[in-house]
Design a protein around this motif. Structure first.
Motif, PDB file in Angstrom:
ATOM      1  N   LEU A   3      -1.075 -14.865  -1.917  1.00 53.33           N
ATOM      2  CA  LEU A   3      -0.439 -15.949  -1.170  1.00 53.33           C
ATOM      3  C   LEU A   3       0.224 -16.914  -2.134  1.00 53.33           C
ATOM      4  CD1 LEU A   3      -3.203 -16.736   1.458  1.00 53.33           C
ATOM      5  CD2 LEU A   3      -0.947 -15.784   1.933  1.00 53.33           C
ATOM      6  N   PRO A   4       1.261 -17.589  -1.691  1.00 50.45           N
ATOM      7  CA  PRO A   4       1.892 -18.592  -2.561  1.00 50.45           C
ATOM      8  C   PRO A   4       0.918 -19.716  -2.886  1.00 50.45           C
ATOM      9  CG  PRO A   4       2.764 -18.716  -0.332  1.00 50.45           C
ATOM     10  CD  PRO A   4       1.940 -17.476  -0.393  1.00 50.45           C
ATOM     11  N   SER A   5       1.092 -20.350  -4.015  1.00 48.52           N
ATOM     12  CA  SER A   5       0.163 -21.396  -4.445  1.00 48.52           C
ATOM     13  C   SER A   5       0.271 -22.619  -3.527  1.00 48.52           C
ATOM     14  CB  SER A   5       0.468 -21.806  -5.889  1.00 48.52           C
ATOM     15  OG  SER A   5       1.762 -22.385  -5.964  1.00 48.52           O
ATOM     16  N   LEU A  29       4.104 -15.721   2.821  1.00 52.46           N
ATOM     17  CA  LEU A  29       3.100 -16.045   3.834  1.00 52.46           C
ATOM     18  C   LEU A  29       3.313 -15.203   5.080  1.00 52.46           C
ATOM     19  CD1 LEU A  29       0.770 -17.791   4.813  1.00 52.46           C
ATOM     20  CD2 LEU A  29       2.442 -19.515   5.540  1.00 52.46           C
ATOM     21  N   ARG A  30       4.592 -15.022   5.449  1.00 50.93           N
ATOM     22  CA  ARG A  30       4.887 -14.216   6.631  1.00 50.93           C
ATOM     23  C   ARG A  30       4.469 -12.771   6.412  1.00 50.93           C
ATOM     24  NH1 ARG A  30       7.379  -9.432   8.203  1.00 50.93           N
ATOM     25  NH2 ARG A  30       7.935  -9.629  10.414  1.00 50.93           N
ATOM     26  N   ASP A  31       4.744 -12.224   5.235  1.00 52.97           N
ATOM     27  CA  ASP A  31       4.366 -10.848   4.935  1.00 52.97           C
ATOM     28  C   ASP A  31       2.842 -10.675   4.953  1.00 52.97           C
ATOM     29  OD1 ASP A  31       7.005 -10.174   4.681  1.00 52.97           O
ATOM     30  OD2 ASP A  31       7.029 -10.351   2.490  1.00 52.97           O
ATOM     31  N   TYR A  32       2.141 -11.692   4.462  1.00 53.56           N
ATOM     32  CA  TYR A  32       0.668 -11.621   4.444  1.00 53.56           C
ATOM     33  C   TYR A  32       0.114 -11.585   5.866  1.00 53.56           C
ATOM     34  CZ  TYR A  32      -4.175 -13.027   3.788  1.00 53.56           C
ATOM     35  OH  TYR A  32      -5.541 -13.090   3.847  1.00 53.56           O
ATOM     36  N   LEU A  33       0.616 -12.460   6.727  1.00 52.84           N
ATOM     37  CA  LEU A  33       0.133 -12.512   8.106  1.00 52.84           C
ATOM     38  C   LEU A  33       0.512 -11.252   8.869  1.00 52.84           C
ATOM     39  CD1 LEU A  33       0.903 -16.236   9.002  1.00 52.84           C
ATOM     40  CD2 LEU A  33      -1.320 -15.219   8.499  1.00 52.84           C
ATOM     41  N   GLU A  39       2.889  -6.584  12.954  1.00 61.38           N
ATOM     42  CA  GLU A  39       4.230  -7.158  13.039  1.00 61.38           C
ATOM     43  C   GLU A  39       4.467  -7.928  14.335  1.00 61.38           C
ATOM     44  OE1 GLU A  39       6.729  -7.403  11.013  1.00 61.38           O
ATOM     45  OE2 GLU A  39       5.868  -6.321   9.327  1.00 61.38           O
ATOM     46  N   ASP A  40       4.012  -7.398  15.445  1.00 65.45           N
ATOM     47  CA  ASP A  40       4.330  -7.999  16.746  1.00 65.45           C
ATOM     48  C   ASP A  40       3.077  -8.350  17.547  1.00 65.45           C
ATOM     49  OD1 ASP A  40       7.185  -7.688  16.441  1.00 65.45           O
ATOM     50  OD2 ASP A  40       6.846  -5.543  16.750  1.00 65.45           O
ATOM     51  N   LEU A  50      -9.666 -12.123  13.389  1.00 65.98           N
ATOM     52  CA  LEU A  50      -9.293 -11.661  12.053  1.00 65.98           C
ATOM     53  C   LEU A  50      -9.237 -12.800  11.053  1.00 65.98           C
ATOM     54  CD1 LEU A  50      -6.534  -9.068  12.974  1.00 65.98           C
ATOM     55  CD2 LEU A  50      -8.723  -8.564  11.896  1.00 65.98           C
ATOM     56  N   LEU A  51      -8.803 -13.958  11.533  1.00 69.43           N
ATOM     57  CA  LEU A  51      -8.689 -15.122  10.648  1.00 69.43           C
ATOM     58  C   LEU A  51     -10.005 -15.887  10.505  1.00 69.43           C
ATOM     59  CD1 LEU A  51      -5.224 -16.486  11.811  1.00 69.43           C
ATOM     60  CD2 LEU A  51      -5.738 -15.331   9.660  1.00 69.43           C
TER      61      LEU A  51
END
Length: 257
Positions: A3-5, A29-33, A39-40, A50-51
């Motif tokens: 994830l980005p810092s 962040l979008r790719d991680y989620l 995707e959908d 999951l979170l």
């Protein structure tokens, strides 16, 4: 995938985060989620699971205690008011007592006149009557356990006192006796000439010379003895106030809609 810092988002990066860096970070962040949830994905419950997010959705009809005089947003005071059913559809679906119990339920029933709820009961009424929890203790619904037998959910229960015994104080008592004393008088009666006369009168006599009998008698007399009444001193103490209480705190009871 990393994830980005945090510094890219919270403004602590030196030098300050640029627009280009922010775009890259948001893409990461979008790719991680997407990798985590799909995707959908529109399954909110699955996403929360999951979170590791706790479901904070409070269901309609839930009771809440608040140390405030004002009901918070999303809640109504449980004060027995009649509210418009259509405006609180989820609450109505949760707590309506049902058509069969609408005529007898203490709350959760429908009515047509909010100013006179009990007198305008109707299964098609536009209003729903809330429970009135003001000044009341809540008790868990028995639901077949057998402790609070024959209770239905939409009913009130009057106060009662558990059968018990009282202690009795008896200090004992005594009766006083009054005896003024008494005396019998002694005197002569007319003389008898025949034994039959003496026998008939019941007097006690003896012969005087040869002329007949002379009778002497003892007169009756009352004793004058009296026994006076006396209080027993027995007492049964009373205790308690105007209601049965446990130590408690006052709180505003509200219902979620």
């Amino acid at each position: 995938m990393l994830l980005p810092s945090k510094e890219l988002f919270n403004g602590t990066k030196t030098p300050v985060t640029t627009t280009a860096e922010m775009r890259v970070a948001l893409g990461q962040l979008r790719d991680y989620l997407a990798a985590l949830l799909g995707e959908d994905s529109d399954n909110k419950a699955a996403a929360r699971s999951l979170l590791g997010v706790i479901n904070t959705v409070i269901p309609a009809g839930m009771a809440g205690l608040f140390f405030s005089k004002v009901a918070p947003s999303g809640w109504l005071k449980a004060n027995g008011a009649a509210v418009v059913s259509d405006s609180y559809a989820d609450l109505t679906a949760a707590v309506y007592c049902g058509d069969a119990a609408n005529a007898t339920a203490a709350w959760g029933y429908r009515c047509t006149n909010p100013a006179n709820p009990s007198g305008s009961r109707s299964t098609v009424g536009a209003y729903l009557v809330l429970p009135d929890a003001r000044g009341e203790f809540l008790r868990g619904f028995d639901d077949g356990r057998g402790i609070d037998v024959s209770r239905v959910l939409w009913a009130l229960q009057a106060g009662a006192l558990l059968s018990h015994a009282h202690g009795v104080s008896d200090p004992g008592h005594a009766h006083s006796v009054y005896d003024p004393g008494h005396a019998h008088s002694y005197g002569s009666l007319p003389p008898f000439t025949r034994t039959g006369e003496m026998a008939a009168t019941g007097s006690t006599g003896y012969m005087v010379g040869s002329s007949g009998f002379q009778s002497y008698g003892t007169a009756g007399a009352g004793t004058g003895i009296g026994i006076y009444a006396a209080l027993t001193g027995i007492s049964i103490g009373a205790t308690g106030g105007t209601e049965n209480l446990v130590r408690n705190l006052a709180a505003l009871i509200c219902i979620k809609y």
